[in-house]
Design an enzyme around this catalytic site. Sequence first.
Site, PDB file in Angstrom:
ATOM      1  N   GLU A   1     110.647  75.188 -11.895  1.00  0.00           N
ATOM      2  CA  GLU A   1     111.983  74.742 -12.329  1.00  0.00           C
ATOM      3  C   GLU A   1     112.367  73.635 -11.366  1.00  0.00           C
ATOM      4  O   GLU A   1     112.735  73.905 -10.223  1.00  0.00           O
ATOM      5  CB  GLU A   1     113.013  75.877 -12.214  1.00  0.00           C
ATOM      6  CG  GLU A   1     112.764  77.076 -13.065  1.00  0.00           C
ATOM      7  CD  GLU A   1     112.999  76.840 -14.533  1.00  0.00           C
ATOM      8  OE1 GLU A   1     113.332  75.702 -14.943  1.00  0.00           O
ATOM      9  OE2 GLU A   1     112.821  77.793 -15.307  1.00  0.00           O
TER      10      GLU A   1
ATOM     11  N   CYS B   1     120.736  71.466 -10.621  1.00  0.00           N
ATOM     12  CA  CYS B   1     119.704  70.794 -11.422  1.00  0.00           C
ATOM     13  C   CYS B   1     120.216  70.526 -12.831  1.00  0.00           C
ATOM     14  O   CYS B   1     119.892  69.501 -13.426  1.00  0.00           O
ATOM     15  CB  CYS B   1     118.415  71.609 -11.434  1.00  0.00           C
ATOM     16  SG  CYS B   1     118.649  73.309 -11.921  1.00  0.00           S
TER      17      CYS B   1
END
Length: 452
Positions: free
Chosen positions: A227, A261
């Site tokens: 990720e 993010c």
Amino acid sequence: MLKSINPYTGETLEKFKEHSKSDVSKKIKKADKTFKDWKHTTFARKSELMHNLAEELINNKKDYATAITKEMGKPIAQAIAEIEKCAWVCNYYAEHAENQLKKEIIETDAQESYVRFDPLGVILAVMPWNYPFWQVFRFIAPALMAGNVGVLKHASNVMRCAENIEKAIQNAGFPDGCFQNLIISSKKVENIIRDKRIKAVTLTGSKPAGSAVASIAGEEIKKSLLELGGSNALVVFEDANIEESVKTCVQARFQNTGQSCIAGKRLLVHESIYNEVVEALITETRELKSGDPLEEDTFIGVMAREDLAKDLEDQLNRAIQGGAKVVLGGKRNKTYFEPTIVINVSKKSPIFLEETFGPLISVTSFKTDMEAIDLVNKSDFGLGVSVFTEDFERAKALISQFDDGAVFINSMVKSDPRLPFGGTKDSGYGRELSSDGIKEFLNRKTVYINKF
Ligand SMILES: O=CCCC(=O)O
């Protein structure tokens, strides 16, 4: 020695003595030994412990949240919300794991044939500082429910959080070796991945870190899940509800002081409503209260480290040199970065092409749907995109044209235990959360039972 430094006060909070090679080996041995029993533990027992863990978090949320706030500057209200979300993911998997992992019967010419899901063993998690609890919990809750066990290499600046997570899991009653924190620097990660007892690795972090970890895991033929970063676009079409869209965009960008993010970093606005949107954006962003992260009403805290704030400043300066214009904020004082709005951002600008990990939103205009799609996909990242329009049919027709791992209509991109979470391109691969996430680190065992 690893140090925790409060980014708001500059005070050294704590020092952590690094685990030696032999300490680490002992911990992996313990994890491996625990796994041999843990994998046979019933779902009923695992669920009970997972519910205990949720309770432990909720009962002590202020304490756990305060550690987050002190170590990385997250405003306390957002830190409490992070702990609550961790409790949610624990309860979610406590309730759903058994069903998600039940064997899948497949009709063949055998007497009986099916796929069963068996755990792999000890999984290494390499995690970042931006959501120091949540990033760990979204890995460990499904991992434990699936029968795996975990060892953690957390970001060096949030070691108190890492230690507290280990304590929380022990307090909930999980056997000792189910989850252990390794107090080590990044240099030590390679040997751990190569250790035969480590069966897979999950990493949330930067592209260079992901690439390094995945290369080593690849050499060792071990599964990895990545990720990585994101540069999500927020696309506001001409028929959008401007007031609601702008409110959502401000939350999407400035949550966690912009250090997420999945934050919406690139605002793309139809040229016919550009000025109106920019004005509303300035008004809404001005309302965000900056201040001491320990104060309940602070929304914008400080960035987690001064070097990160300096990097953002450098990106901004390069964007200005390229013709972009600051219409709000733009100044930095040590770790504090003013909430910043930058307009006239071209698709060649560094703040369009690179991930900006702090409270800065870039604004770019577009003329047609095709141009908007092109701008969204121009990023090397592919975590998610938000689209704002009142015309759902139009929005639905666009969904397949985005490269990203998630498309949210009239909403900010957010993670939710019930939905798969993950990206494409430089944002990584694999999915966390939901029934997809719990199946990432399993042996999908094919069983074929014949009768002569
Ligand atoms: O930094 C990315 C994760 C943020 C989240 O899951 O809400």
